[in-house]
Write an enzyme that holds these catalytic residues in place. Structure first.
Site, PDB file in Angstrom:
ATOM      1  N   ASP A   2      22.109  25.114   8.536  1.00  0.00           N
ATOM      2  CA  ASP A   2      21.750  24.960   9.095  1.00  0.00           C
ATOM      3  C   ASP A   2      21.552  24.223  10.287  1.00  0.00           C
ATOM      4  O   ASP A   2      22.611  23.709  10.611  1.00  0.00           O
ATOM      5  CB  ASP A   2      20.185  24.929   8.771  1.00  0.00           C
ATOM      6  CG  ASP A   2      18.819  24.973   9.269  1.00  0.00           C
ATOM      7  OD1 ASP A   2      18.744  25.775  10.010  1.00  0.00           O
ATOM      8  OD2 ASP A   2      18.008  23.904   9.303  1.00  0.00           O
ATOM      9  N   ASP A   4      18.948  22.977  13.491  1.00  0.00           N
ATOM     10  CA  ASP A   4      17.782  21.755  13.526  1.00  0.00           C
ATOM     11  C   ASP A   4      17.503  21.378  12.451  1.00  0.00           C
ATOM     12  O   ASP A   4      17.018  21.655  11.261  1.00  0.00           O
ATOM     13  CB  ASP A   4      16.482  22.870  14.076  1.00  0.00           C
ATOM     14  CG  ASP A   4      16.998  23.528  15.324  1.00  0.00           C
ATOM     15  OD1 ASP A   4      17.253  22.215  16.809  1.00  0.00           O
ATOM     16  OD2 ASP A   4      16.864  24.742  15.364  1.00  0.00           O
TER      17      ASP A   4
END
Length: 253
Positions: A2, A4
């Site tokens: 991922d 953020d």
């Protein structure tokens, strides 16, 4: 991986992330970046990562914006009108998929696609509301309630989807991004990986999506999830591993 809350916070690197990813590359690991954030095109994400010291190519990036555009292209004929609520990057992906971007309900769109955009306001939600009530399909890129930033968690696309859902008294017809497993499965296929580890900072998207995809997961505590939340996680939100940051990769890589 991922982005953020794991690799970046806004436009800044998470402490230690560039060094950890560089070390993974040196170990010969294959990396794919998978993000629910629909506010940047794949080339923009790669440029951002490279600018903060994380080597990345556009082909290594999978976004919910691109996935949503692909879904729309599969459902509707080329040139079909789609009302886009979100950042220019989402509109660009829809255009690249061969569809026509519109901004008004009066343009009779066949679908509304909604993704995070920092400038999305009431007037955009109002047009979407009218279009969906008129019969347009409603597709959300993701429903992340918050977005990790250097100032702390701020409203994410899920908060804006919730506002529209309240007005419409119903939920989207389809949510494309995590925790649905499609992005993770596509990333694994693209990487040709025999074994895959999902790295994320959210229990309700990254970890749940990993479990739905039957993949191992590492939850890092540099974004949304806290140590207390990780300890109490059960069922599909329970991670395989937990670490304070990406240095934990080297205990499981």
């Amino acid at each position: 991986m991922d982005l953020d809350g794991v690799v970046v916070l806004g436009d800044r690197p998470v402490d230690g992330a560039p060094e950890a990813l560089r070390r993974l590359r040196e170990m010969g690991k294959t990396i794919r970046f998978v993000t629910n954030n629909a506010s940047r095109r794949r080339d923009e994400v790669a440029a951002l990562l490279t600018g903060i010291g994380v080597a990345a190519e556009p082909g290594e990036v999978l976004t919910s914006a691109a996935a949503a555009a692909q879904v729309l292209a599969e459902r509707f004929a080329p040139g079909s009108r789609v009302l886009v609520v979100g950042a220019p990057a989402l509109a660009d992906e829809v255009t690249a998929a061969g569809l026509t971007v519109v901004t008004k309900a009066d343009d009779d769109p066949v679908a509304v696609v909604q993704g995070y955009g920092p400038k999305v306001g009431w007037e955009h939600l109002a047009e979407a509301c009218v279009a969906v009530r008129g019969g347009a399909q409603w597709i959300a890129t993701n429903t992340d309630k918050t977005l990790p930033t250097p100032r702390g968690p701020l409203p994410g696309n899920g908060a804006l989807v919730a506002a529209l859902a309240t007005a419409l008294e119903r939920q989207p017809d389809l949510v494309v991004g995590k925790p649905e497993p499609a992005l993770f499965l596509a990333a694994a296929r693209d990487a040709g990986a025999a074994g895959t580890l999902i790295v994320g900072d959210r229990l309700d998207t990254d970890i749940m999506g990993a479990n739905r995809a039957a993949m191992d997961s590492l939850l890092v505590l540099t974004g949304v999830a806290t140590a207390e939340a990780a300890q109490g996680a059960t069922g599909t939100q329970r991670p395989t591993f937990v670490a304070k940051d990406l240095s934990g990769l080297f205990a499981v890589a």
